[in-house]
Design an enzyme around this catalytic site. Structure first.
Site, short mmCIF file in Angstrom:
data_model
loop_
_atom_site.label_atom_id
_atom_site.label_comp_id
_atom_site.label_asym_id
_atom_site.label_seq_id
_atom_site.Cartn_x
_atom_site.Cartn_y
_atom_site.Cartn_z
CB ALA A 148 -1.75 -0.81 12.58
NE ARG B 250 -6.18 -13.92 18.17
CZ ARG B 250 -6.23 -14.36 17.32
NH1 ARG B 250 -6.23 -15.38 16.83
NH2 ARG B 250 -7.05 -13.37 16.14
CG ASN C 241 -2.37 0.58 1.02
OD1 ASN C 241 -2.12 1.62 0.19
ND2 ASN C 241 -3.37 -0.13 1.29
CG HIS D 119 24.19 3.04 11.02
ND1 HIS D 119 24.70 3.36 9.88
CD2 HIS D 119 22.60 2.84 10.64
CE1 HIS D 119 23.74 3.72 9.10
NE2 HIS D 119 22.58 3.61 9.40
#
Length: 206
Positions: free
Chosen positions: A159, A182, A83, A113
Site C-alpha cells: 500500500a 522478497r 476498488n 511530459h
C-alpha cells in the site's frame, strides 16, 4: 483520426486538441452514468463499462467512484477487481490481467511530459507509455504505477507504493520508488504433496 490523436496512438510526442478533448468528455459523460447509478443497479454499471472499456471480461468488477481518461485503452481481465476511487489515466493502453486485485485509491498513470526541455513542457507536449499488470497480482491501497511499467504475475505491491520501474513475477515490492522486498512461492509449490506450507512462514526464501 486527427494528427494529434494519431501521434498519441503511436506513442509519439503530441499536443492536446479539440478531438482528444471531446473523446475525454464523452468518456466522462459515460462515467457520470456509471458513478451515478443507484447502489443496487449493478446491471447499469456493467452496461456502461462494457460499452466504454476496450475489454471488460467476465466477472470483472469496478467499484465506484471510478475515473479514467478515455476508457477504450483499458482492458480488464476476467475476475479482476478494482476498488473505489481508482484513476486510470489511459492515454496509452492499460492491461489488467485476470484475477488482479487493485486496492482503493490506486492510480495508473500512462502520461509523460518533457523533463529537460522546459519550453516544450510549457507548450504542453506529452506522450504516453502502456502499463501492464500481470495475472493474479495485488496492488494495495493508494498504489501509483508510472508510465511504461510492467508488473509481473502473482506479485504483491504494498500500500502507498510508487512503482516507477518494472517488477518481476512472484515478488513482494513496496516503497517510493518501489523495490523488491522478497520473493513469493512459485505457483503450485504450496499445493505439492509433502511440501512445507511456506505460507506459515512468509519470510522463507524461495
Amino acid at each position: 483520426m486527427g494528427e494529434q490523436a494519431d501521434r498519441l496512438a503511436r506513442g509519439e510526442w503530441y499536443l492536446d486538441d479539440a478531438e482528444l478533448s471531446e473523446r475525454r468528455m464523452d468518456c466522462w459523460r459515460q462515467l457520470d452514468s456509471f458513478n451515478g447509478a443507484a447502489a443496487g443497479d449493478e446491471s447499469r454499471r456493467v452496461e456502461v463499462l462494457a460499452s466504454l472499456l476496450g475489454e471488460f471480461a467476465d466477472e470483472a468488477v469496478v467499484v465506484p467512484r471510478f475515473q479514467c481518461s478515455y476508457g477504450y485503452n483499458i482492458r480488464l481481465g476476467a475476475n479482476s477487481f478494482v476498488n473505489a476511487n481508482a484513476f486510470f489515466m489511459d492515454d496509452a493502453t492499460i492491461t489488467i490481467g485476470a484475477n488482479v486485485r487493485i486496492g482503493p485509491g490506486a492510480q495508473l498513470m500512462t502520461a509523460l511530459h518533457p523533463v529537460d526541455d522546459h519550453r516544450r513542457r510549457r507548450e504542453g507536449w506529452e506522450r504516453a507509455a502502456p502499463i501492464v499488470i500481470g495475472e493474479n497480482t495485488w496492488l494495495g491501497a493508494s498504489v501509483t504505477v508510472g508510465a511504461g511499467v510492467s508488473i509481473g504475475r502473482n506479485t504483491v505491491i504494498g500500500a502507498g507504493s510508487v512503482v516507477l520501474h518494472d517488477i518481476p513475477d512472484h515478488v513482494v515490492a513496496a516503497g517510493s520508488p518501489a523495490v523488491v522486498i522478497r520473493k513469493t512461492p512459485t505457483e503450485g509449490v504450496l499445493e505439492t504433496p509433502g511440501a512445507p506450507n511456506r505460507s506459515q512462514n512468509p519470510d522463507t526464501p524461495v
